[in-house]
Design a protein around this motif. Structure first.
Motif: not given
Length: 278
Positions: A13, A19, A38
């Protein structure tokens, strides 16, 4: 989840991106077949759209609609960079710069085009800045499209507003109610660019001949919590008043200069159009 689609791990991330919290732009990237998402985004993408209306419906229907909108953007931007000779673009409320978004579509025709993306979501802006960090000709600004003067001032560091610009407002103006002044936003943007600039729009459609579809879409907007103003073709055409509209005019997204022999499931009604500033 799409089979064999690459995914991002939590440790990948970018700074400023959480995420664990689903994000609309990343969900769109996932449904378009991208890689910038994600598990939280995929969970929403796989399960939140089971009642999506339309010919296909459900999650696959969402994918049909998103691909139709993105394909229309590619064709319009490609036309601007090709036949129109536009070399700089300002893309408002852009989402993530992935899956054939404006800079990729423009440079597929004319390498070296400069692009400024704008999005008000801090996570989207942080992710976009991360993705474009090594590209000196593409900038991602965190800003509200309802404040054109702030955007124009900051975008001037990358774009030359004495030369024609392609203004891209795809999927934007239906989030602005008539009382909030969508025309004011367009007037301020167009007032800052010279003759020969272009305005490209896409907009959720209202079809006065299909009251059942309109009612279903309105109910869907309520369920998602979105404040959406669906407009008829003539209402969207008025955004181009005083400009030279490029054929075929304001049409449903899949009908804006489709490739020869194109076919497939019909997406939900959405208008697309392009016009030149005189």
């Amino acid at each position: 989840m799409l089979e064999n689609q690459p995914t991002m791990d939590l440790e990948q991330a970018p700074a400023g991106v959480n995420p664990m919290i689903p994000n609309t732009a990343r969900i769109m990237d996932y449904l378009l077949g991208g890689t910038q998402h994600f598990a939280s985004d995929r969970g929403v993408g796989d399960h939140a759209f089971v009642n999506w209306p339309g010919e296909t419906g459900g999650v696959e229907g969402v994918r049909v609609d998103l691909h139709a909108a993105r394909d229309s953007l590619r064709r319009i931007v490609g036309h601007l960079a090709g036949e129109c000779g536009i070399r700089q673009f300002l893309d408002l409320a852009s989402g993530l710069p992935t899956m054939g978004n404006t800079h990729e579509a423009a440079r597929a025709v004319a390498p070296g085009c400069r692009v400024v993306y704008v999005d008000s979501n801090p996570s989207v802006a942080a992710h976009g800045q991360y993705l474009l960090a090594s590209d000196p000709d593409t900038v991602f600004l965190e800003a509200d499209f309802r404040d054109p003067q702030d955007i124009l001032r900051r975008a001037a560091a990358t774009l030359d507003f004495s030369r024609p610009v392609g203004l891209i407002l795809f999927g934007v103006l239906h989030f602005v109610d008539d009382s909030d002044g969508p025309q004011r936003i367009l007037d301020e943007l167009l007032g800052a660019v010279p003759s020969g600039s272009y305005l490209a729009l896409s907009h959720f459609a209202k079809d006065d001949a299909d009251t059942a579809m309109n009612a279903m879409l309105t109910e869907m907007d309520k369920q998602t919590g979105e404040s959406v103003t669906r407009r008829t073709r003539s209402e969207v055409e008025r955004f181009f008043d005083g400009m030279d509209v490029v054929p075929p005019g304001v049409v449903e997204t899949e009908l804006w200069r489709p490739p020869q022999g194109a076919s497939g499931p019909k997406p939900l009604p959405m208008w697309s159009g392009l016009a030149r500033k005189r």
